[in-house]
Motif scaffolding. Structure first.
Motif, mmCIF file in Angstrom:
data_model
loop_
_atom_site.group_PDB
_atom_site.id
_atom_site.type_symbol
_atom_site.label_atom_id
_atom_site.label_comp_id
_atom_site.label_asym_id
_atom_site.label_seq_id
_atom_site.Cartn_x
_atom_site.Cartn_y
_atom_site.Cartn_z
ATOM 1 N N ALA A 150 1.048 -1.135 -0.380
ATOM 2 C CA ALA A 150 -0.066 0.194 0.021
ATOM 3 C C ALA A 150 1.026 1.572 0.141
ATOM 4 C CB ALA A 150 -0.790 0.537 0.993
ATOM 5 N N SER A 151 2.014 1.305 0.525
ATOM 6 C CA SER A 151 2.853 2.605 0.165
ATOM 7 C C SER A 151 3.931 3.206 -0.146
ATOM 8 C CB SER A 151 3.912 2.282 1.714
ATOM 9 O OG SER A 151 2.930 2.849 3.017
ATOM 10 N N ARG A 152 4.099 2.664 -1.484
ATOM 11 C CA ARG A 152 5.601 3.164 -2.400
ATOM 12 C C ARG A 152 4.593 3.717 -3.452
ATOM 13 N NH1 ARG A 152 10.616 3.834 -2.218
ATOM 14 N NH2 ARG A 152 10.235 2.258 -0.396
ATOM 15 N N GLU A 175 12.184 12.309 -2.486
ATOM 16 C CA GLU A 175 10.655 11.918 -3.650
ATOM 17 C C GLU A 175 10.724 10.215 -4.200
ATOM 18 O OE1 GLU A 175 11.224 13.310 -8.551
ATOM 19 O OE2 GLU A 175 12.420 13.390 -6.959
ATOM 20 N N ASN A 176 9.290 10.158 -4.422
ATOM 21 C CA ASN A 176 8.529 8.768 -4.823
ATOM 22 C C ASN A 176 9.492 7.318 -3.480
ATOM 23 O OD1 ASN A 176 7.956 9.668 -6.758
ATOM 24 N ND2 ASN A 176 9.487 9.233 -8.072
ATOM 25 N N ARG A 177 9.660 8.065 -2.245
ATOM 26 C CA ARG A 177 9.647 6.682 -1.134
ATOM 27 C C ARG A 177 9.446 7.358 0.236
ATOM 28 N NH1 ARG A 177 16.849 8.128 -1.820
ATOM 29 N NH2 ARG A 177 16.337 10.429 -1.945
ATOM 30 N N ASP A 178 9.291 6.700 0.969
ATOM 31 C CA ASP A 178 9.641 7.073 2.482
ATOM 32 C C ASP A 178 10.337 7.761 2.888
ATOM 33 O OD1 ASP A 178 7.393 5.045 1.844
ATOM 34 O OD2 ASP A 178 8.011 3.830 2.717
ATOM 35 N N LEU A 179 9.932 8.424 4.288
ATOM 36 C CA LEU A 179 11.403 9.103 4.088
ATOM 37 C C LEU A 179 10.929 8.398 5.751
ATOM 38 C CD1 LEU A 179 13.260 11.196 5.222
ATOM 39 C CD2 LEU A 179 10.937 13.098 5.080
ATOM 40 N N ASP A 194 6.254 10.871 -1.180
ATOM 41 C CA ASP A 194 5.877 10.577 -1.714
ATOM 42 C C ASP A 194 5.277 9.327 -1.545
ATOM 43 O OD1 ASP A 194 6.160 12.466 -3.127
ATOM 44 O OD2 ASP A 194 7.305 12.170 -4.767
ATOM 45 N N GLY A 195 5.937 8.859 -0.156
ATOM 46 C CA GLY A 195 5.570 7.654 0.221
ATOM 47 C C GLY A 195 5.763 8.294 1.956
ATOM 48 N N SER A 196 5.348 7.232 3.100
ATOM 49 C CA SER A 196 5.153 7.139 3.991
ATOM 50 C C SER A 196 5.799 7.687 4.816
ATOM 51 C CB SER A 196 5.029 6.232 5.578
ATOM 52 O OG SER A 196 3.649 5.385 4.389
ATOM 53 N N ILE A 197 5.282 8.632 6.537
ATOM 54 C CA ILE A 197 6.682 9.110 6.775
ATOM 55 C C ILE A 197 7.043 8.867 8.312
ATOM 56 C CG2 ILE A 197 7.176 11.188 7.702
ATOM 57 C CD1 ILE A 197 6.021 13.138 5.635
ATOM 58 N N ALA A 207 4.388 17.404 8.931
ATOM 59 C CA ALA A 207 4.820 16.349 7.444
ATOM 60 C C ALA A 207 3.598 16.063 6.880
ATOM 61 C CB ALA A 207 4.826 15.194 9.475
ATOM 62 N N LEU A 208 4.153 15.948 5.724
ATOM 63 C CA LEU A 208 3.059 15.206 4.548
ATOM 64 C C LEU A 208 3.217 14.839 3.638
ATOM 65 C CD1 LEU A 208 3.724 19.235 4.561
ATOM 66 C CD2 LEU A 208 2.336 19.278 2.955
ATOM 67 N N ALA A 209 2.822 13.274 4.438
ATOM 68 C CA ALA A 209 3.184 12.348 3.101
ATOM 69 C C ALA A 209 2.015 12.101 1.969
ATOM 70 C CB ALA A 209 2.606 11.144 3.986
ATOM 71 N N GLY A 210 2.462 11.457 1.141
ATOM 72 C CA GLY A 210 1.625 10.992 -0.324
ATOM 73 C C GLY A 210 1.669 12.362 -0.988
ATOM 74 N N ALA A 211 2.362 13.101 -0.886
ATOM 75 C CA ALA A 211 2.760 14.329 -1.032
ATOM 76 C C ALA A 211 1.864 14.487 -2.455
ATOM 77 C CB ALA A 211 3.811 14.866 -0.903
ATOM 78 N N GLN A 212 2.333 13.268 -3.940
ATOM 79 C CA GLN A 212 2.339 12.880 -4.969
ATOM 80 C C GLN A 212 0.780 12.779 -5.441
ATOM 81 O OE1 GLN A 212 3.475 14.530 -7.208
ATOM 82 N NE2 GLN A 212 5.245 14.835 -7.131
#
Length: 265
Positions: A150-152, A175-179, A194-197, A207-212
């Motif tokens: 569900a995440s990447r 970008e295009n990954r988790d942090l 762009d993924g989870s934090i 904190a902003l996850a799923g930025a795209q």
């Protein structure tokens, strides 16, 4: 007093839908072209979170309307939003008429935010592995976990690890990954993925996850004092978060259009 026959039912839907994107820029999608109502809604947002929205950059998106407004109406809206405390900086991309309107208003066009709305409205986010939360005591009634895969979003490779604290005024973007942040995120700092934090220290900034537009992304942190959290543009500010969650280990996830926050311990 009896209600007048034929009186219209009250409209509880916002005239403008505000979402938060990368670098904290907000996207205001106009649903109802009522300048006074839109200005009142923005003024209320600024009053509830002045540090976040006062003079905050806003992109105006007319894609929720059946037709573009004329230039005079659009100028009146821009001025009303400025008076409410926001700072309109661009129009969201649209068609050639939208481009002409941007020229008349003297504003640039930005396309990314329109793409986010389209992906959240119809397309399914690409799969990513289910994130593991930071170590914490098992919850007695843990909220439902995202399904596996569900995440990447995208194929950005391994997640980004930030070992040192993120201080006020700093920004870290995966970008295009988790942090994963191994230390604290200070007030006035911003972490975006762009993924989870995953934050192993205190979260006092944004904190902003799923930025795209990945609605399956999540945020996990050990100590929650966030100024703002967002998943796929859906956000909550500190003033909207129950006091009992502050200082706790929490996770943040999205179900439909509802942003949920719950403790991990």
């Amino acid at each position: 007093m009896a209600k007048a026959q034929g009186a219209p039912a009250p409209d509880f839907e916002p005239a403008g839908e505000l979402k938060i994107g990368q670098v904290g820029i907000a996207n205001l999608r106009i649903r109802t072209l009522d300048v006074g109502r839109l200005a009142a809604e923005m003024r209320d947002r600024v009053q509830r979170a002045p540090k976040l929205f006062a003079r905050g950059a806003v992109i105006i998106d007319f894609g929720g309307l059946p037709a573009l407004p004329d230039a005079a109406t659009a100028r009146a809206l821009l001025e009303a939003l400025r008076e409410a405390g926001a700072l309109p900086v661009a129009l969201a991309w649209g068609n050639s008429e939208n481009e002409q309107l941007a020229v008349e208003l003297g504003l640039p066009l930005l396309a990314r935010f329109r793409a986010q709305y389209e992906s959240s409205a119809g397309a399914t986010a690409p799969a990513m592995p289910d994130p593991a939360p930071p170590p914490a005591a098992p919850a007695a009634t843990e909220p439902p976990r995202a399904a596996a895969g569900a995440s990447r979003q995208g194929s950005g490779g391994p997640g980004l690890i930030q070992a040192s604290a993120v201080r006020s005024g700093q920004q870290v973007y995966a970008e295009n990954r988790d942090l994963t942040v191994l230390a604290a995120v200070g007030a006035g700092a911003e972490v975006i993925a762009d993924g989870s934090i995953h934050i192993y220290g205190a979260l006092r900034g944004r904190a902003l996850a799923g930025a795209q537009g990945n609605a399956r992304a999540r945020i996990f942190c050990r100590e929650f004092h966030a100024e703002l959290v967002a998943v796929a543009g859906h956000y909550k500010v500190l003033e909207e978060i129950p006091a009992e969650l502050r200082g706790k280990a929490v996770q943040v996830w999205l179900e439909g259009d509802q942003l949920n926050i719950a403790t991990l311990d």
